[in-house]
Design a protein around this motif. Structure first.
Motif, PDB file in Angstrom:
ATOM      1  N   ALA A 325       0.843  -1.201   0.000  1.00  0.00           N
ATOM      2  CA  ALA A 325       0.000   0.000   0.000  1.00  0.00           C
ATOM      3  C   ALA A 325       0.874   1.245   0.000  1.00  0.00           C
ATOM      4  O   ALA A 325       2.017   1.212   0.463  1.00  0.00           O
ATOM      5  N   THR A 329       1.502  10.954   5.400  1.00  0.00           N
ATOM      6  CA  THR A 329       0.815  11.612   6.501  1.00  0.00           C
ATOM      7  C   THR A 329      -0.332  12.454   5.949  1.00  0.00           C
ATOM      8  O   THR A 329      -1.437  12.450   6.482  1.00  0.00           O
ATOM      9  N   ASP A 423       5.938  12.414  -5.024  1.00  0.00           N
ATOM     10  CA  ASP A 423       6.267  11.068  -5.500  1.00  0.00           C
ATOM     11  C   ASP A 423       6.119  11.027  -7.014  1.00  0.00           C
ATOM     12  O   ASP A 423       5.171  11.579  -7.569  1.00  0.00           O
ATOM     13  N   ARG A 438      10.940   9.115  -5.134  1.00  0.00           N
ATOM     14  CA  ARG A 438      10.582  10.414  -4.581  1.00  0.00           C
ATOM     15  C   ARG A 438      11.166  11.427  -5.554  1.00  0.00           C
ATOM     16  O   ARG A 438      12.267  11.198  -6.094  1.00  0.00           O
ATOM     17  N   LYS A 531      12.265   4.396   7.654  1.00  0.00           N
ATOM     18  CA  LYS A 531      12.504   4.379   6.209  1.00  0.00           C
ATOM     19  C   LYS A 531      13.984   4.677   5.941  1.00  0.00           C
ATOM     20  O   LYS A 531      14.649   5.282   6.765  1.00  0.00           O
TER      21      LYS A 531
HETATM   22  P1  AMP Z   1       5.234   9.685   5.582  1.00  0.00           P
HETATM   23  O1  AMP Z   1       4.359  10.872   5.499  1.00  0.00           O
HETATM   24  O2  AMP Z   1       6.363   9.826   6.528  1.00  0.00           O
HETATM   25  O3  AMP Z   1       4.468   8.433   5.827  1.00  0.00           O
HETATM   26  O4  AMP Z   1       5.934   9.515   4.152  1.00  0.00           O
HETATM   27  C1  AMP Z   1       5.197   9.427   2.967  1.00  0.00           C
HETATM   28  C2  AMP Z   1       6.092   8.999   1.835  1.00  0.00           C
HETATM   29  O5  AMP Z   1       6.534   7.654   2.007  1.00  0.00           O
HETATM   30  C3  AMP Z   1       5.400   8.981   0.493  1.00  0.00           C
HETATM   31  O6  AMP Z   1       5.292  10.274  -0.066  1.00  0.00           O
HETATM   32  C4  AMP Z   1       6.304   8.065  -0.303  1.00  0.00           C
HETATM   33  O7  AMP Z   1       7.449   8.728  -0.778  1.00  0.00           O
HETATM   34  C5  AMP Z   1       6.740   7.049   0.731  1.00  0.00           C
HETATM   35  N1  AMP Z   1       5.936   5.837   0.606  1.00  0.00           N
HETATM   36  C6  AMP Z   1       4.898   5.450   1.357  1.00  0.00           C
HETATM   37  N2  AMP Z   1       4.430   4.253   0.962  1.00  0.00           N
HETATM   38  C7  AMP Z   1       5.177   3.865  -0.092  1.00  0.00           C
HETATM   39  C8  AMP Z   1       5.200   2.717  -0.960  1.00  0.00           C
HETATM   40  N3  AMP Z   1       4.365   1.711  -0.807  1.00  0.00           N
HETATM   41  N4  AMP Z   1       6.121   2.703  -1.945  1.00  0.00           N
HETATM   42  C9  AMP Z   1       6.987   3.710  -2.117  1.00  0.00           C
HETATM   43  N5  AMP Z   1       7.037   4.791  -1.328  1.00  0.00           N
HETATM   44  C10 AMP Z   1       6.142   4.884  -0.332  1.00  0.00           C
END
Ligand code: AMP
Length: 551
Positions: A325, A329, A423, A438, A531
């Motif tokens: 998934a 945030t 993204d 990203r 991460k």
């Molecule tokens: P956060 O707000 O700290 O949860 O970070 C959000 C970011 O995590 C997103 O904009 C993506 O860059 C990355 N992310 C979340 N889920 C995925 C996923 N399944 N695959 C790749 N990147 C993800």
């Protein structure tokens, strides 16, 4: 024509009342690290949430007031999750892994008056307290050395003493469903952290989506191991969603290491679990070293960063089916989920769908924007920045205590109000999102883009590689080139030439994309939510702190 429907606000108190009555016998099970875990029914949680709300009111907590929690995943944190928004205040979950200065900045920005903290986190909170300008009360729950708070300027209370004897019901107010219910700060790579404020309505609708069969689809026959921290986007909505459907929650508290997680799975037999890939990589290593019966766990939600295909395959082999998934945030967080379409289930094509970030649910609209602001087609090939909108997608950031203006930075929100996710990826004609990077991690080599994620996934599928992170480094000829930083498994024999040849094998990676710069590191640095922290690697490289081999 006006509808003839009742207008009942979508409130978190309604989820609480429903969960604690209709699903009153479902449980929150908190791991204690020794002996029996602690079990509390949803009915008890409901009564204790009411008692907590009375206690907070007596401390002067008012409607709209942010109230902090510095806690692990446990039953008391669930009580706070429901008590604070239901009484009209705003649950402010504090990320205990942030650097202390950032945490202090966030508490001051939100102006939390009360903080509920786990005793085990007092070593973090105590030295911070003198810098928390607005905190007047600290409520301590669970084991930990209280003397660390001796002489604190804030008033210190014991959680259990404070709620003791308070009424077990609360006349929850009929709030405006659009008002703030919970807030969470996200720390970008630049600038100050930004506060996302979720509304009752957004939480309610998001919880219903989490429960849909095409999302997590859990029922009261399930037990969910909630590894994703409650301070990481409301534990991906699980506490609210489970109270809607009576799913039991297994809470690891502070026991997040692979050993205790394996033990929890073996003894409490959860059917579902959710966490970022790094947690699962750790568990995989643990299960290989010390096999356990994990057969109960048949569904694992992985998100937060890209799930390496090798991890998905390894989990599949253990009978733990991964569902990938994507979210952030700002998206509450459920943005996409990778349930393959019916026509590929059971065919060779299925895996290719499962490894994408997934499909958008009905309430999340998406579009791709190219470098010049042009709309890109959903053809599975045109890559651009993903923009989204919907009832649980942020339209602004919190401006801070004392301000009425919300923040809408132009790099985060389009002029017509869509969230710019940062993204980069493609969307197929049937609506599956594949993220390539990203925006800030893409490697721009001679006018072409190289996906760092693709290189990492390919590297991590080599049997000698435990982890790999690829970052852009400056290059005189090409502008930028990839630097491969690799963590080798114990006893690994592969050298850089072998790994490079492995990437080139079977056209895994185009030749011009193969990294020339390589280095072995002990571990990939991680962010506060587990991460890969690539900015640390970029910094280390720039400072000459990495031993790089050029091949
Ligand atoms: P956060 O707000 O700290 O949860 O970070 C959000 C970011 O995590 C997103 O904009 C993506 O860059 C990355 N992310 C979340 N889920 C995925 C996923 N399944 N695959 C790749 N990147 C993800």
């Amino acid at each position: 024509m006006q509808s003839t429907m009742q207008d009942v606000p979508l409130l978190i108190s309604r989820i609480l009342t429903h969960g604690s009555t209709i699903h009153g016998s479902s449980q929150v099970i908190t791991w204690t690290g020794e002996g029996e875990p602690h079990r509390r029914s949803f009915a008890e949680i409901g009564a204790r949430a009411a008692r907590l709300a009375h206690a907070l009111r007596e401390l002067g907590v008012e409607e709209g007031q942010p109230t902090g929690t510095l806690m692990w995943n446990n039953a008391e944190h669930v009580e706070a999750y429901f008590a604070i928004p239901s009484m009209g205040a705003v649950l402010h979950t504090l990320n205990l892994r942030l650097p202390p200065e950032q945490l202090a900045w966030i508490v001051n920005h939100a102006a939390d008056r009360v903080v509920i903290a786990n005793g085990s986190l007092l070593p973090l909170l105590a030295p911070l307290l003198p810098h928390l300008k607005t905190v007047e009360h600290v409520i301590v729950s669970g084991p930990g050395d209280r003397s660390l708070l001796d002489g604190a300027s804030a008033q210190v209370h014991e959680y259990e003493e404070l709620i003791d004897g308070k009424p077990e019901t609360y006349d929850w107010p009929e709030l405006d469903e659009r008002q703030g219910a919970a807030m969470c700060y996200t720390s970008g790579t630049t600038g100050d952290p930004k506060g996302v404020v979720f509304s009752h309505r957004s939480v309610y609708l998001h919880s219903m989506q989490v429960n849909m069969a095409q999302s997590m689809g859990l029922t009261d026959q399930d037990t969910s191991l909630v590894v994703v921290p409650q301070f990481h986007v409301n534990a991906w909505g699980l506490p609210h969603a489970t109270f809607m459907t009576g799913v039991n929650m297994l809470m690891p508290d502070r026991f997040l290491q692979p050993g205790p997680l394996a033990e929890m799975i073996e003894s409490e037999k959860p059917t579902h679990a959710a966490a970022v890939p790094t947690i699962w990589q750790g568990l995989l290593g643990e299960l290989k070293a010390k096999p356990r019966d994990v057969s109960s766990l048949t569904q694992v939600t992985i998100g937060g960063s890209a799930c390496p295909p090798s991890l998905m395959k390894a989990f599949d082999e253990l009978g733990m089916r991964v569902c990938h998934a994507w979210g952030m945030t700002e998206t509450s967080p459920l943005g996409t989920i990778a349930r393959p379409p019916a026509h590929v289930v059971g065919t060779d094509e299925e895996f290719a769908y499962r490894i994408t970030q997934g499909r958008f649910p009905a309430s999340v609209e998406a579009r791709l924007t190219g470098p010049d602001g042009e709309r890109l087609p959903w053809d599975g090939e045109s890559a651009g920045e993903l923009e989204v909108r919907g009832p649980w997608i942020a339209g602004a950031y919190y401006g801070g205590h004392g301000t009425t203006e919300a923040l809408r930075p132009a790099d985060k929100f389009s002029e017509d109000g869509w969230l710019k996710t940062g993204d980069v990826g493609t969307i197929s004609s049937d609506g599956f999102l594949t993220l390539t990077d990203r925006a800030k991690d893409v490697i721009k080599s001679g006018g072409e883009w190289i996906s760092s994620v693709e290189l990492e996934n390919a590297l991590m599928s080599h049997p000698d590689v435990a982890e790999a992170a690829v970052v852009a480094v400056p290059d005189e000829k090409w502008g930028e080139r990839p630097l491969a930083t690799v963590v080798l498994k114990e006893g690994a024999t592969a050298d850089f030439n072998t790994l490079r040849a492995f990437l080139a094998e079977e056209g895994k990676i185009a030749k011009w994309q193969l990294p020339e710069r390589w280095t072995v590191i002990e571990a990939v640095p991680k962010t506060s939510v587990g991460k890969f922290d690539k900015k640390v690697l970029r910094r280390q490289y720039a400072a000459g702190g990495l031993d790089v081999t050029q091949i």
